[in-house]
Design an enzyme around this catalytic site. Structure first.
Site, PDB file in Angstrom:
ATOM      1  CB  VAL A   1      -0.952   0.050   1.223  1.00 34.54           C
ATOM      2  CG1 VAL A   1      -1.960  -1.080   1.157  1.00 34.54           C
ATOM      3  CG2 VAL A   1      -0.167   0.010   2.525  1.00 34.54           C
ATOM      4  CD  GLU A   2       3.983   2.373   3.728  1.00 33.99           C
ATOM      5  OE1 GLU A   2       4.915   3.187   3.780  1.00 33.99           O
ATOM      6  OE2 GLU A   2       3.675   1.643   4.691  1.00 33.99           O
ATOM      7  CG  MET A   3       7.236   3.909  -1.914  1.00 32.47           C
ATOM      8  SD  MET A   3       8.824   4.296  -1.105  1.00 32.47           S
ATOM      9  CE  MET A   3       9.844   4.643  -2.530  1.00 32.47           C
TER      10      MET A   3
END
Lengths: 329, 329
Positions: free
Chosen positions: A138-140
């Site tokens: 859900v980030e990078m």
């Protein structure tokens, strides 16, 4: 001889100042001040990751480098945005493809002073923390090996990693990337806040309301957990803030006793790192103070007390780190 | 008297330099140099949007402000990233929820010198361009009124807009936001590139290969379209680069004669604003030169010619604008 004379002059000047300037007089709150420590200019540096200019500069480039994300547009600086107190000022982190994570983005400011990283303390230090967001879906959302491969494609990075890690045959690797990011983050500190100047003897750095807030902060026991130079004891405490089902450290350890526990967050720069709490659902500092009184101290603060503590918390905003956005290859 | 003496000395010094330093001697390429113009430090300023420090500073804040996007994490600076030549260095712009747009992000550097904005020239100037990406579904995906409402929620912005537009009763509006963004962008120029220094008389600012490249650039007719201080004639020319079905300006005008036409892009800083072409499918400058030779000039450049022109294009990288990331409220 000249040196000795200067020293004598300095002492004489010091005495003169102590006598002639009321600001240097004690305000009678020494017992309160003794509960705090000013923020040092640098956090502890680990023995196995000495803080070299080469690592710091490389770490800065990596911090602003979006091509180590799978979309190519998200960098550490997207959520830890220097324009926004090195955080994002939205309730919960928003990353790859607009996915919204579970928790509020902590600022990286002064993070080198924390005893563990992430809300649940699942990383012991910045080195252990650094690669997590790169790989998190859900980030990078980036495979680490692929990220390293992209970096290898740039001559500039081949050279920079070699300069930062001259003993390594293949310096572009995950450990070195983490070390560089951690090194850069250890330079992102905010010393010399009004409160630090007050602790160092400038009795006028805080006004009366702010001092009343400090007194309330101590008398009500906030300082029990928010202690030390970064105003975090580094321990885990159970809390369920409004709207949160997050089991906190329990998710890491599986220990029943860790349910709903989170590592005490820093209060440094808390005025510029809104919104608050692990779920970011608390918009204002006043609300946050009120909730902490209820949840952690079992107390309903009066409005005046909330205002005073909030005024005190505003004095914890320090000097923002100076930096230049790096020119990436 | 002193002034006169200084002037005489300066002239004497000038003559001395001209005699003793071969770099000031003409390299015999004056006819080629005459085809170009050095980049001024500022582009033309429109009469109805004077360039005030208040507007520039406000525009900078707006440029870095992610809360005028619907996700709260995308700002102008996400795709026009100062770390990446004020562009994004990916083939096509990636915006809201990870959606990928149709075209390559143009750099905002020197964009004030362009005769129209966007690849298809659908905006006449920066003021007309500024709000497009905020509202575009695949970019910041934000309703303009809602963006303005968010801005109104900050005291700092209320004050800043009032200071920038002191005659307006309700200064936080779309026109003023566009004006401020345009004003900031007009300061993002890159003067004093090696080529500019060469055009101003420093014959050593370009080496022999770079000069050969300039000669090839003129002799092959590249300069027909890439002319003027920003190396763009501002006109629309038909081109279908590999992999592109984009109908270009036709989409704007509906005129059959505009099919596949795009406004000539600047070549300033082209070495640091890869990848290339309207679809960003061309990774290297060498490839881009080769494709332009084939598509626009009907010529297959030899390798040496490509290398020389590429070397010349590298001399168009100027001094990047100095700026500080603003502290947002």
């Amino acid at each position: 001889m000249i040196r000795k004379r200067l020293l004598v002059s300095a002492i004489a000047l010091g005495s003169a100042l102590a006598v002639s300037i009321p600001a240097m007089a004690d305000d009678g709150l020494g017992d309160y001040r003794d509960r705090f420590e000013p923020l040092p200019y640098l956090p502890p540096i680990p023995a196995d990751n000495s803080l070299t200019p080469e690592k710091v500069e490389l770490g800065k480039m990596m911090f602003f480098e979006p091509r180590i994300s799978s979309s190519g547009v998200i960098s550490c600086a997207t959520c830890h945005n220097p324009a926004l107190g090195w955080s994002d000022r939205i309730p919960r982190a928003t990353g790859h493809d607009g996915q919204v994570g579970e928790r509020n983005t902590p600022t990286v400011l002064n993070s080198g002073f924390l005893d563990s990283q992430f809300w649940d303390g699942r990383a012991a230090d910045l080195e252990e923390q650094a690669l997590g967001p790169i790989e998190a879906d859900v980030e990078m959302a980036m495979d680490l090996d692929q990220a390293l491969k992209r970096l290898e494609g740039f001559d500039v990075y081949q050279r920079r990693f070699s300069e930062a890690y001259p003993d390594d045959e293949n310096p572009i690797n995950g450990d070195n990337l983490a070390q560089a990011l951690a090194s850069f983050q250890r330079t992102l500190n905010t010393p010399n806040s009004p409160f630090d100047r007050y602790l160092r003897g400038d009795m006028n750095a805080l006004d009366e309301q702010e001092k009343d807030g400090m007194v309330a902060f101590v008398d009500n026991g906030c300082v029990a957990c928010h202690s030390g130079p970064n105003l975090s004891d580094g321990n885990f405490h159970a809390i369920q803030v409004p709207g949160s089902e997050d089991e906190g450290r329990y998710v890491v350890t599986g220990e029943e006793s860790d349910k709903y526990k989170f590592r005490t967050p820093t209060l440094r720069n808390v005025a510029v790192t809104y919104p608050y709490m692990n779920n970011g659902a608390t918009e204002t500092l006043e609300e946050a103070v009120s909730i902490m009184g209820q949840e952690m101290l079992g107390r309903d603060f009066e409005d005046k007390e909330i205002d005073n503590i909030t005024a005190f918390l505003h004095t914890l905003t320090g000097e923002m780190p100076e930096f230049e956005v790096p020119a990436l290859p």
